[in-house]
Write a protein that holds these residues in place. Structure first.
Motif, PDB file in Angstrom:
ATOM      1  N   UNK A  49       0.799  -1.216   0.000  1.00  0.00           N
ATOM      2  CA  UNK A  49       0.000   0.000   0.000  1.00  0.00           C
ATOM      3  C   UNK A  49       0.834   1.269   0.000  1.00  0.00           C
ATOM      4  N   UNK A  50       2.144   1.151   0.042  1.00  0.00           N
ATOM      5  CA  UNK A  50       3.034   2.312  -0.022  1.00  0.00           C
ATOM      6  C   UNK A  50       4.032   2.091  -1.142  1.00  0.00           C
ATOM      7  N   UNK A  51       4.553   3.185  -1.667  1.00  0.00           N
ATOM      8  CA  UNK A  51       5.466   3.114  -2.805  1.00  0.00           C
ATOM      9  C   UNK A  51       6.900   2.944  -2.294  1.00  0.00           C
ATOM     10  N   UNK A  92      11.232   6.581  10.709  1.00  0.00           N
ATOM     11  CA  UNK A  92       9.955   6.610   9.989  1.00  0.00           C
ATOM     12  C   UNK A  92       9.849   7.883   9.149  1.00  0.00           C
ATOM     13  N   UNK A  93      10.331   9.001   9.668  1.00  0.00           N
ATOM     14  CA  UNK A  93      10.297  10.247   8.886  1.00  0.00           C
ATOM     15  C   UNK A  93      11.117  10.105   7.602  1.00  0.00           C
ATOM     16  N   UNK A  94      12.263   9.456   7.682  1.00  0.00           N
ATOM     17  CA  UNK A  94      13.036   9.204   6.469  1.00  0.00           C
ATOM     18  C   UNK A  94      12.303   8.306   5.499  1.00  0.00           C
ATOM     19  N   UNK A 154      11.077   9.101   1.628  1.00  0.00           N
ATOM     20  CA  UNK A 154      11.322   8.207   0.496  1.00  0.00           C
ATOM     21  C   UNK A 154      10.029   7.865  -0.232  1.00  0.00           C
ATOM     22  N   UNK A 155       8.962   7.652   0.521  1.00  0.00           N
ATOM     23  CA  UNK A 155       7.656   7.373  -0.100  1.00  0.00           C
ATOM     24  C   UNK A 155       7.206   8.562  -0.934  1.00  0.00           C
ATOM     25  N   UNK A 156       7.366   9.777  -0.403  1.00  0.00           N
ATOM     26  CA  UNK A 156       6.977  10.973  -1.141  1.00  0.00           C
ATOM     27  C   UNK A 156       7.776  11.128  -2.427  1.00  0.00           C
ATOM     28  N   UNK A 206       3.579  16.994   5.516  1.00  0.00           N
ATOM     29  CA  UNK A 206       3.325  17.487   6.875  1.00  0.00           C
ATOM     30  C   UNK A 206       3.547  16.382   7.907  1.00  0.00           C
ATOM     31  N   UNK A 207       3.070  15.178   7.606  1.00  0.00           N
ATOM     32  CA  UNK A 207       3.261  14.070   8.538  1.00  0.00           C
ATOM     33  C   UNK A 207       4.744  13.744   8.699  1.00  0.00           C
ATOM     34  N   UNK A 208       5.492  13.791   7.605  1.00  0.00           N
ATOM     35  CA  UNK A 208       6.934  13.499   7.687  1.00  0.00           C
ATOM     36  C   UNK A 208       7.652  14.510   8.572  1.00  0.00           C
ATOM     37  N   UNK A 209       7.311  15.793   8.438  1.00  0.00           N
ATOM     38  CA  UNK A 209       7.957  16.809   9.256  1.00  0.00           C
ATOM     39  C   UNK A 209       7.548  16.697  10.718  1.00  0.00           C
TER      40      UNK A 209
END
Length: 825
Positions: A340-342, A400-402, A406-408, A434-437
């Motif tokens: 479900x994620x790239x 997780x932020x990294x 990567x997903x973005x 926003x979630x990553x930050x």
């Protein structure tokens, strides 16, 4: 054969967490109750118990007494700086319960008062000063006035009670937020100082000593109890073995079978069933096994009970199950096609490990809170106990932020190869950014806050963010599951793009469900949600009209039902009723549109009546809006009224050939605001309805399809005029589109300096073919003029002579007329 070493070796990370946590909690599970019973209640607990006993009203007490008791207790707790937060929260929940009862009382009292006041207003106005009215009427008026005043008393008392409760709830909320603000700003002992570690280790040693003593006391059995326990141990061991077998063996086998089936599945419906089954296996099977494990640790079972009691699973076990479910569903390390994620395979495995890590951190947090809640740990011990886990959790959030970054990047890279309509929306990319930050900031900030002594602030940011990530992952999984289920029912291919409002509705439903859960995650209390729900139920007043969630939902439901009935009626008319009539296309369209507008109006009135809205208030609002309509919306209103006139009077109907100003074409659609005209070059002209009503319109097919065309022909004076007229009349009569009545005529229109100018006038049965008929007549005229050797003089030049010396050509006037008609048509 079941072998422990092999089984433990096949345990996944989640299974090991569950089994290890179960074994770690077993001692606390058995010895904790005996130890907690020896703890003396604190002063705050005694205060809470006393406040609860004082504020809990009896069922027999009246409402005023209950409100007075609760209000008095609220004032006492608000005035006491040592009041327990749990007692304050319980008091707030009780006030909200009373507020709901008051709201119901207000609704009933308002209904009674409105009825009594309505009967009073139904009478004629009281006579003016000096006038007399019949005594019976005066007495009846006084009786109704007294009844209205008596009915108003409970309404006013209930409104006063509601105002008092709202004031108390506001004061309690202010006090709660003040305490929370103080707690978050408070700076405690830092875990970096060695003396705090020494104090914490000393306190942990005392807890271990008390726990050992409580366990020895709990395990000191007499001979009968020991005999019973010895007899029931095999049954408990069997339940434990069965639970572990379910968690390890059954879950693994079912998961592997489902994943193999998914790799072979092709149909959308089969894929939907298998994805749903895979999610159920990941959630339900470990939960059943964990329930059996904790039921086997039940002291009643060990003491010879005949039944196994089913326990509610502890929070740390639920977190472990949820982490395994999200890791396998969102990242799907073994199923790239259903990821479900790239991410690539390495990134998916890294993401799954991070989910397990954060699940372990959150599970440890819940285990410590639930297991050590009976011990009053000092701030230093709390800081030292949670600091290592906070470091691990912050490191996991940073990783997780990294992963989110990567997903973005992968999403943007994939969108470059897709058409614009299939690319990821900009809103989704902004939300991921926003979630990553936010995850990066909390991953760095929570350990820093814990290290500097801000223990409460660290705990209030780290664990809610972990729960938020879990909530986002669960929403993604549920959206994918519902989307695949919808595709399965609609038999859509899995590669077909998501179009229509289906995905939007699914996202809206998930947001409605996730919003209160997200609020609870970040510190909202259940009583806060109860307050919001109470506010939605009660609503407010807008322009003299009382609106609430129930009224809005009722209005929407009734109106949609009315719209559905209206459209069904229109469908029946179009398919079954109107084809049996002799109405033309325009009449059928006008009748269908009129039924639609009438149905919408009736649906609106029925919806307003169903909600019980006061139409007089709406009339006042409409009167106020009419002023603005008169100044700012007069053009729209004019077009609306003109559209109704067009549909009723029908000076122009669909299918007519009309000319308005410089535009000419067929009327394709008449709506209440504008009319659509399709020109002869297939362009669409949107004309306001007011232009058709107030302006001049040439409608060539208003009364029928019969229409007349004129074809000019010019010949020189050396030709016989009567012979030319007879020839032209014969050509006109021979055309297949011409009618016999009125018959075609040929007129000598002008005697020029060089030519005689004739004009052929022919009535066609279908004027829509005027261009074709004019062209046919011109071709016939040219052919006959050549064969009859009739001389023609065009403007500015002559046609070449034919054989025999005669000059034959088409009339320049006829050619010019045909060209002009071609441009117009």
């Amino acid at each position: 054969m079941f072998r422990w070493p092999d089984t433990i070796g096949r345990l996944g990370f989640t299974g090991r967490i569950i089994v290890g946590a179960v074994l770690l909690a077993a001692l606390v599970w058995l010895a904790g109750p005996a130890f907690v019973q020896t703890i003396t209640p604190s002063a705050s607990e005694e205060t809470a118990a006393g406040a609860e006993s004082e504020t809990t009203p009896t069922a027999e007490g009246n409402f005023d007494a209950r409100l007075g008791n609760v209000a008095a207790a609220a004032r006492v707790l608000l005035a006491s700086p040592d009041a327990d937060s749990q007692s304050v929260e319980q008091l707030r929940e009780e006030l909200l319960a009373l507020r709901g009862e008051v709201s119901e009382t207000i609704r009933r009292a308002q209904s009674v008062y409105d009825q009594a006041n309505g009967r009073l207003k139904a009478l004629e106005p009281a006579p003016a000063d000096g006038a007399e009215e019949p005594p019976e009427l005066a007495q009846h008026r006084e009786t109704l006035a007294a009844a209205a005043a008596q009915a108003q008393v409970p309404l006013l008392r209930a409104q006063e009670a509601a105002s008092e409760i709202d004031t108390l709830v506001t004061q309690i909320d202010e006090e709660v937020w003040r305490r929370l603000s103080v707690e978050l700003r408070a700076m405690g002992p830092s875990p970096l100082f060695p003396r705090n570690w020494g104090e914490a280790l000393e306190e942990f040693g005392q807890i271990q000593h008390e726990l050992r003593r409580s366990a020895e006391a709990a395990l000191t059995w007499d001979s009968d109890t020991a005999s019973t326990v010895t007899r029931t141990v095999p049954r408990s061991l069997a339940v434990i073995v069965f639970g572990i077998a379910i968690i390890v063996s059954l879950r693994s086998r079912l998961t592997n079978w489902t994943e193999r089936s998914l790799k072979r599945a092709r149909g959308a419906r089969m894929i939907a069933w298998l994805v749903a089954l895979r999610n159920i296996i990941r959630l339900l099977v470990p939960a059943v096994g964990a329930v059996l494990l904790f039921a086997a640790l039940d002291p009643e079972l060990l003491l010879g009970s005949d039944s196994i009691r089913i326990y509610n699973l502890p929070r740390f076990v639920l977190v472990g199950i949820g982490a395994g479910w999200l890791a396998s569903s969102v990242f799907a390390p073994r199923l790239p096609a259903f990821r479900l994620v790239h991410l690539d395979n390495a990134g998916a495995r890294r993401g799954a490990r991070l989910i397990y890590l954060l699940g372990g951190v959150l599970g440890w947090h819940y285990l410590v809170i639930d297991s050590l809640s009976g011990w009053q740990l000092s701030p230093a011990a709390n800081s030292v106990l949670h600091f290592p886990v906070t470091l691990i959790g912050g490191w996991g959030l940073w990783r997780i932020s990294g992963l989110l970054a990567e997903i973005q990047a992968n999403i943007k890279l994939r969108d470059e190869a897709l058409p614009p309509e299939e690319r990821t929306s900009a809103l989704t990319l902004r939300l991921v950014s926003f979630l990553e930050r936010a995850v990066w900031l909390i991953g760095i900030g929570a350990p820093a806050l814990a290290a500097t002594g801000f223990f409460a602030a660290s705990q209030a940011t780290l664990y809610p963010m972990i729960l938020t990530l879990g909530l986002v992952g669960a929403a993604i999984v549920l959206f994918d599951l519902m989307s695949k289920t919808l595709r399965g029912f609609l038999s859509l291919p899995d590669t077909a793009p998501d179009r229509g409002l289906g995905p939007v509705i699914l996202v809206a439903l998930l947001l409605i469900v996730a919003a209160p859960l997200l609020a609870l995650t970040w510190g909202a209390r259940p009583s806060d949600l109860a307050s919001v729900w109470l506010w939605l139920r009660e609503g407010g007043t807008l322009g003299g009209v009382h609106l609430s969630l129930g009224i809005v939902l009722t209005f929407t439901a009734v109106f949609l039902i009315g719209v559905a009935i209206t459209r069904a009626t229109q469908s029946v008319l179009v398919s079954s009723v109107l084809p049996r009539t002799r109405l033309d296309v325009g009449g059928k369209t006008a009748l269908t549109s009129g039924i639609g507008y009438l149905g919408y109006a009736v649906a609106t009135l029925v919806a307003i009546s169903a909600t019980g809205l006061d139409l007089s208030s709406i009339a006042i609002v409409a009167g106020a809006l009419s002023v603005g309509i008169g100044f700012g919306l007069q053009t729209i209103v004019s077009n609306f009224v003109s559209g109704i006139i067009l549909l009723v009077e029908r000076p122009v109907k669909e299918g007519d050939w009309i000319e308005v100003g410089t535009f000419a074409g067929y009327v394709r659609r008449i709506s209440v605001r504008a009319t659509q005209i399709e020109t002869f070059d297939r362009a669409s002209v949107i004309l306001p309805n007011s232009d058709l009503i107030s302006g001049t319109v040439l409608n060539r097919t208003h009364t029928g399809m019969v229409g007349r065309i004129e074809v000019p022909v010019s010949v020189t004076y050396d030709a016989d005029a009567e012979a030319v007229a007879a020839m032209l009349l014969e050509i006109a009569e021979d055309h297949p589109l011409g009618v016999r009545d009125p018959a075609p005529v040929v007129l000598l229109m002008n005697l020029g300096p060089d030519t005689m100018d004739f004009e052929i006038r022919v009535w066609l049965r279908d004027v829509n073919f005027a261009l074709t008929a004019r062209s046919d007549i011109n071709f016939a005229v040219v052919d006959r003029l050549r064969r009859e050797n009739i001389r023609v003089r065009p403007y500015g030049r002559e046609f070449p002579q034919a054989e025999g010396g005669a000059v034959a050509a088409s009339s320049n006037a006829a050619i010019s007329s045909a060209a002009t008609s071609n441009v117009e048509a």
